[in-house]
Each structure stands twice: as structure tokens, then as C-alpha cells.
Design a protein around this motif. Structure first.
Motif, mmCIF file in Angstrom:
data_model
loop_
_atom_site.group_PDB
_atom_site.id
_atom_site.type_symbol
_atom_site.label_atom_id
_atom_site.label_comp_id
_atom_site.label_asym_id
_atom_site.label_seq_id
_atom_site.Cartn_x
_atom_site.Cartn_y
_atom_site.Cartn_z
ATOM 1 N N LEU A 195 0.847 -1.185 0.000
ATOM 2 C CA LEU A 195 0.000 0.000 0.000
ATOM 3 C C LEU A 195 0.888 1.241 0.000
ATOM 4 N N ARG A 218 0.413 7.459 2.585
ATOM 5 C CA ARG A 218 -0.447 8.619 2.418
ATOM 6 C C ARG A 218 0.238 9.841 2.990
ATOM 7 N N HIS A 249 -7.192 3.193 5.485
ATOM 8 C CA HIS A 249 -6.922 3.545 4.096
ATOM 9 C C HIS A 249 -8.239 3.835 3.385
ATOM 10 N N GLU A 261 -7.211 3.301 -2.176
ATOM 11 C CA GLU A 261 -6.015 2.550 -1.814
ATOM 12 C C GLU A 261 -6.288 1.057 -1.622
#
Length: 129
Positions: A12, A15, A105, A109
Motif C-alpha cells: 500500500l 499517504r 486507508h 487505496e
């Protein structure tokens, strides 16, 4: 899914969080930031490419969610739900994939994972499928 390291690498993508006050310039391309106490274990100097200009907008305010960071500055990912299913054709077999929404998330994502692996690790996601 396993463990994703803060701001490094992993399945992932990291962010952007903040905004945080820039407290000092460290060298030609790095800046020191002022973090709140809950991020005290995170190194506070970042390369300029990791920073983004932010224009204040009150609609962007999201209440913080508790995130347990391990001693080695990693955290465990937990799946929330399955968003979609699809079959992937390989040379001589078909593989079933599921699109998984992960805790902390956004939907953008979400990642595609193999159904077999997700059933093995997180069988609770498949109770009504």
C-alpha cells in the motif's frame, strides 16, 4: 497482508498526513517538521520531495483514528471488507482475486489480493459470500 513500514515501501502506498509546521531547513533539500506528541517516534526531517504544499480547507478535516505503531515504527494492516471480485486468466489456470479495503486507508487505496490467501488469513471476511 502483514506489516507496512511508515513512509518506506510496501504493497500500500504511503499517504500524506498533516499539515505540520516547518521548523527549520536542514541542508539544501531537507526540512525539519514539528510533530504532535503521538508522532514522537517518527523522524522529523524530510526530503523536500516528500513534502506537499497545502491550502487550508475545512472540509478536509478528518477525525484522527487510533493507530497502534509498533516499537520498530511499523503497524499491522487489517482488512475491513471485500469491495469486488474478479477472475484473472493465467496461462493454464484461472485465479480468483478480491479487492480488499484496508483499515486506515481510503477506497482508492484498496488492493487486489488472491482469494485463497485472504480466506486463509481472514476467513471472517467471507461469512456471507
Amino acid at each position: 497482508m502483514g506489516v507496512v513500514q511508515f513512509g518506506k515501501k510496501g504493497k500500500l502506498s504511503p499517504r500524506y498526513i498533516g499539515s505540520y509546521l516547518i521548523t527549520e531547513r536542514v541542508g539544501k533539500v531537507a526540512y525539519g517538521l514539528e510533530f504532535p506528541s503521538e508522532l514522537s517516534k517518527v523522524h522529523d526531517v524530510f526530503h523536500v520531495s516528500m513534502l506537499r504544499h497545502y491550502v487550508s480547507d475545512h472540509s478536509h478535516v478528518i477525525p484522527p483514528q487510533p493507530l497502534e505503531i509498533n516499537l520498530d515504527l511499523t503497524y499491522d494492516e487489517e482488512p475491513v471488507t471485500i469491495l469486488d471480485w474478479k477472475d484473472k486468466e493465467l496461462r493454464n489456470k484461472t485465479m480468483r482475486l478480491v479487492k480488499v479495503l484496508w483499515r486506515n486507508h481510503s477506497v482508492e487505496e484498496a488492493t487486489w489480493e488472491t482469494e485463497d490467501r485472504m480466506r486463509e488469513m481472514y476467513s471472517r471476511l467471507f461469512y456471507d459470500y
